[in-house]
Motif scaffolding. Structure first.
Motif, PDB file in Angstrom:
ATOM      1  N   GLY A  92       0.826  -1.200   0.000  1.00  0.00           N
ATOM      2  CA  GLY A  92       0.000   0.000   0.000  1.00  0.00           C
ATOM      3  C   GLY A  92       0.859   1.248   0.000  1.00  0.00           C
ATOM      4  N   VAL A  93       0.483   2.224  -0.783  1.00  0.00           N
ATOM      5  CA  VAL A  93       1.250   3.465  -0.895  1.00  0.00           C
ATOM      6  C   VAL A  93       0.318   4.638  -0.620  1.00  0.00           C
ATOM      7  N   LEU A  94       0.742   5.532   0.296  1.00  0.00           N
ATOM      8  CA  LEU A  94      -0.034   6.734   0.600  1.00  0.00           C
ATOM      9  C   LEU A  94       0.626   7.941  -0.052  1.00  0.00           C
ATOM     10  N   ALA A  95      -0.171   8.751  -0.718  1.00  0.00           N
ATOM     11  CA  ALA A  95       0.358   9.958  -1.365  1.00  0.00           C
ATOM     12  C   ALA A  95       0.582  11.055  -0.328  1.00  0.00           C
ATOM     13  N   ALA A  96       1.664  11.795  -0.494  1.00  0.00           N
ATOM     14  CA  ALA A  96       1.934  12.936   0.382  1.00  0.00           C
ATOM     15  C   ALA A  96       0.908  14.026   0.109  1.00  0.00           C
ATOM     16  N   PRO A  97       0.694  14.912   1.051  1.00  0.00           N
ATOM     17  CA  PRO A  97      -0.266  16.013   0.826  1.00  0.00           C
ATOM     18  C   PRO A  97       0.074  16.796  -0.440  1.00  0.00           C
ATOM     19  N   GLY A  98      -0.945  17.024  -1.259  1.00  0.00           N
ATOM     20  CA  GLY A  98      -0.756  17.780  -2.484  1.00  0.00           C
ATOM     21  C   GLY A  98      -0.383  16.954  -3.693  1.00  0.00           C
ATOM     22  N   VAL A  99      -0.148  15.659  -3.505  1.00  0.00           N
ATOM     23  CA  VAL A  99       0.213  14.769  -4.619  1.00  0.00           C
ATOM     24  C   VAL A  99      -1.015  13.928  -4.982  1.00  0.00           C
ATOM     25  N   SER A 100      -1.409  13.970  -6.256  1.00  0.00           N
ATOM     26  CA  SER A 100      -2.581  13.206  -6.676  1.00  0.00           C
ATOM     27  C   SER A 100      -2.234  11.727  -6.780  1.00  0.00           C
ATOM     28  N   PRO A 101      -3.181  10.833  -6.491  1.00  0.00           N
ATOM     29  CA  PRO A 101      -2.916   9.391  -6.583  1.00  0.00           C
ATOM     30  C   PRO A 101      -2.474   8.963  -7.987  1.00  0.00           C
TER      31      PRO A 101
END
Length: 722
Positions: free
Chosen positions: A88-97
């Protein structure tokens, strides 16, 4: 990573610790600090519940239960240290999936991993989602093709009846100089106007049917019960355009005859129904009949799904051929029926027979949809039941094992087979691993992908438990990187014992295996048989489906059975049954396919039933002047009703007989090829219900239309325009 949070306790750290979801804990009646027994791929192991987790939303899990182990323990339970199913990968704030997904693909390589976002993430957690999408695409293609074919056929029959009823009008138009092109354009324009309105209504109602089909498919296990129905304008537009195309094709077919009437013959043509058929129509009809009969022979030479498809399609082609030859076929059958009708009733029976003889085209238009409904229902239902029976009969006949061990949980630990072999009195015990293989075939510019049912067996334990009908090689050599194939499959790919066989396992991994044997009993055991260890390594849970057990000659059967039952204490859910209860390799798939076809056939039959009723009512409603004339010359209302009742019996009787014969020929050949008997498998009550339904539909449609038509006074009805 997952939408869970601890509600009580702590996260698991030690090998003997576990966290349960709150729903599972509630159902099991356990809490933090208590101990539970959990079985994965071996005997149950005790764990201490150190925490309870719940969804962040507060909802409970519907499709699954969640258990959380320490990372090291989870890897050990899975049996693949150092590997993970998904990351699972979580996007940093401001980065679109989507942007992050592109970066991950660039970093790992497109051929290394599959990166999914949004709703596509469900295919990773729930494997049945992606499988369901593939299945639904196949259903849509097959079901849609049948629906369009039936629609064109039925609409063309109905339009032919409408055009025939208006032959005086078209004859008059031709007499006052209307050109054939204008007549065809008139019929085409009228049809398209009606089809456009019907298409708009049908597209909207199709959404309601779509929801109903989703619920039905979920109830029979074809798709997950929570599988969402996606609403899009594209299917609505496609259905609308396909409907218009079907109607236009039917209009073109129906407009050919009235547009070809010569002006000089127009009024004479209108006075009496034309009875002879054109040479082109006769040739076309007989060609279709012969093609259909030829297609019914396919199961004699070909096995598998192709045989079933050819059998069902051949019946439909014969029906279309008989519909093209309709007036001639009806005239022949009426010669046999008319004397019987006269004996039944001297006045009404004579009138019914005379009407049928003089109006063979009208009768053919009424018989055709009923015949189609009977043929379609019988063929689709009994072809599936016969195929399922053939698989199951072959499985039972080929199984020489004394016992079948399975599990109520649906899977068995591979340790069970090893434990069974240590039971005194057991001669052999082979694991059975149900799986599938994927093969490809180049067809001109397209690459066709085929999935075949397969199973894994323990080669040195097969003898004495299964008789695969080996014709070449040795099934005992099934070990390591080897494979056995059905004789037909090996012949198709021109493979002999010792050759290298290439395909893909069910999980997508490529396979290059040495062929060690070919066999004939492929209906029950699939096209490919793999070593159990190899098949197990390429399944999701790497578990066995069952174990086949053969006792030693002279062993105490009661003692062996008791010892096998004792294994249930070590492996919860284990069941022991006689060898005769073994199921065919694709038994679950066959049942799902059967129910799937039943639902699909029900939808198509619903459409056909509406068309049948519509056609029968139309053919009766146009006869108001005829009924009025009969009553004015002295025929009573009761005699007219009896005449129509006899005509209805003759109509549905001919349709039922022809439909049964047309469906029966391919079914007989299919059963001879698959089961060695001409009698189809399946409950006779279904056949009786199909025939009774057709008779009831015909009698009600004609009866109601007749009584409605007879309401008018004869002197008023005789003056009405046709």
């Amino acid at each position: 990573m997952a939408p869970f949070s601890l509600k009580e306790g702590k996260a698991p750290v030690g090998d003997g610790e576990v966290v349960l979801d709150t729903g599972l804990a509630a159902r099991g009646g356990v809490g933090v600090g208590q101990r539970v027994r959990i079985a994965t791929r071996s005997t149950p192991v005790e764990f201490q519940v150190v925490g309870l987790a719940a969804l962040a939303s507060g909802e409970t899990l519907d499709r699954q239960s969640a258990l959380f182990f320490s990372p090291r323990r989870a890897a050990g339970l899975d049996g693949k240290p150092g590997q993970a199913h998904a990351i699972g990968v979580l996007a940093a704030p401001g980065v679109s999936p989507d942007a992050l997904a592109d970066r991950v693909r660039a970093a790992t390589g497109k051929d290394t991993v599959a990166v999914v976002t949004g709703v596509e993430r469900s295919t990773v957690e729930f494997l049945d989602v992606s499988q369901t999408r593939t299945l639904l695409l196949a259903i849509a293609g097959s079901f849609g093709g049948f629906a369009i074919l039936v629609a064109v056929f039925v609409v063309a029959s109905t339009l032919a009846l409408v055009v025939n009823q208006r032959r005086r009008e078209f004859a008059l138009l031709r007499a006052i100089a209307a050109t054939p092109k204008q007549i065809r354009k008139l019929i085409g324009t009228e049809t398209m106007l009606v089809a456009a309105l019907a298409g708009l209504l049908g597209s909207g109602l199709g959404l309601v049917v779509g929801h109903g089909l989703r619920d039905a498919f979920g109830a029979i296990g074809v798709i997950p019960p929570d599988f969402e129905l996606a609403i899009s304008p594209i299917p609505l537009a496609a259905a609308f355009l396909l409907g218009l195309g079907a109607a236009r094709l039917a209009a073109w077919s129906a407009a050919r005859r009235p547009s070809s009437i010569r002006p000089v013959e127009a009024l004479g043509e209108a006075a009496v129904e034309r009875r002879e058929l054109g040479r082109g129509r006769i040739v076309t009809g007989w060609v279709l009949v012969l093609l259909g009969l030829g297609g019914s022979l396919v199961p004699v030479f070909v096995r598998g799904e192709a045989a079933l498809a050819a059998s069902s399609m051949s019946a439909l082609i014969v029906v279309i051929g008989l519909a093209v030859l309709g007036p001639r076929v009806i005239a022949l059958t009426n010669r046999l029926i008319a004397p019987v009708l006269t004996r039944v009733s001297r006045i009404s029976g004579y009138l019914a027979g005379a009407n049928n003889q003089a109006n063979s085209r009208r009768l053919a238009a009424a018989v055709t949809p009923v015949m189609l409904a009977v043929t379609f229902a019988i063929s689709m239902f009994y072809s599936q039941t016969s195929a399922a029976a053939a698989k199951q009969e072959e499985a039972v006949q080929s199984t020489t094992a004394d016992h079948v061990i399975s599990s109520t949980t649906g899977a068995l630990s591979p340790e069970v087979a090893q434990a069974v072999r240590r039971v005194p009195g057991v001669a052999a015990a082979t694991s059975v691993v149900r799986t599938e293989v994927i093969n490809t075939m180049q067809e001109q510019e397209n690459l066709r992908v085929e999935r075949y049912p397969a199973q894994g067996l323990t080669g040195d334990q097969v003898r004495g438990t299964l008789d695969l009908g080996v014709v070449s090689g040795r099934i005992d050599d099934l070990a390591g990187d080897t494979v056995a194939m059905s004789r037909s499959e090996a012949g198709w790919y021109d493979k002999k014992v010792g050759d290298e066989v290439e395909f893909w396992f069910g999980d997508g991994a490529p396979a290059k295996l040495r062929l060690v044997a070919t066999y004939t009993r492929d209906q029950a055991f699939g096209e490919y048989v793999l070593p159990a260890d190899l098949a197990r390594a390429h399944t999701g849970d790497r578990m066995d489906d069952s174990v086949l057990v053969r006792q030693e000659p002279g062993a105490d059967s009661a003692a062996v059975t008791a010892a096998l039952h004792d294994l249930a204490a070590r492996y919860p859910g284990l069941t022991v049954a006689p060898g005769s209860t073994v199921a065919a390799a694709s038994d679950g798939q066959v049942k799902a396919q059967f129910y799937l076809n039943l639902v699909a056939v029900g939808v198509i039959l619903g459409y056909v039933v509406i068309s049948v009723a519509n056609t029968l009512v139309m053919s009766t409603a146009q006869r108001s002047r005829e009924f009025a004339l009969l009553r004015l010359v002295g025929t009573s209302k009761r005699q007219v009703v009896r005449m129509m009742r006899l005509e209805a019996l003759a109509t549905v009787g001919v349709a039922a007989v022809l439909g049964t014969v047309v469906a029966g020929i391919p079914l007989v050949l299919l059963n001879i090829a698959l089961r060695g008997t001409p009698l189809p498998s399946g409950p006779p009550a279904v056949f009786g219900g199909i025939i009774a339904g057709a008779v009831l539909l015909g009698l009600l449609s004609l009866g109601i239309a007749t009584r409605m038509t007879l309401r008018a006074r004869p002197i008023d009805a005789i003056g009405l325009r046709e």
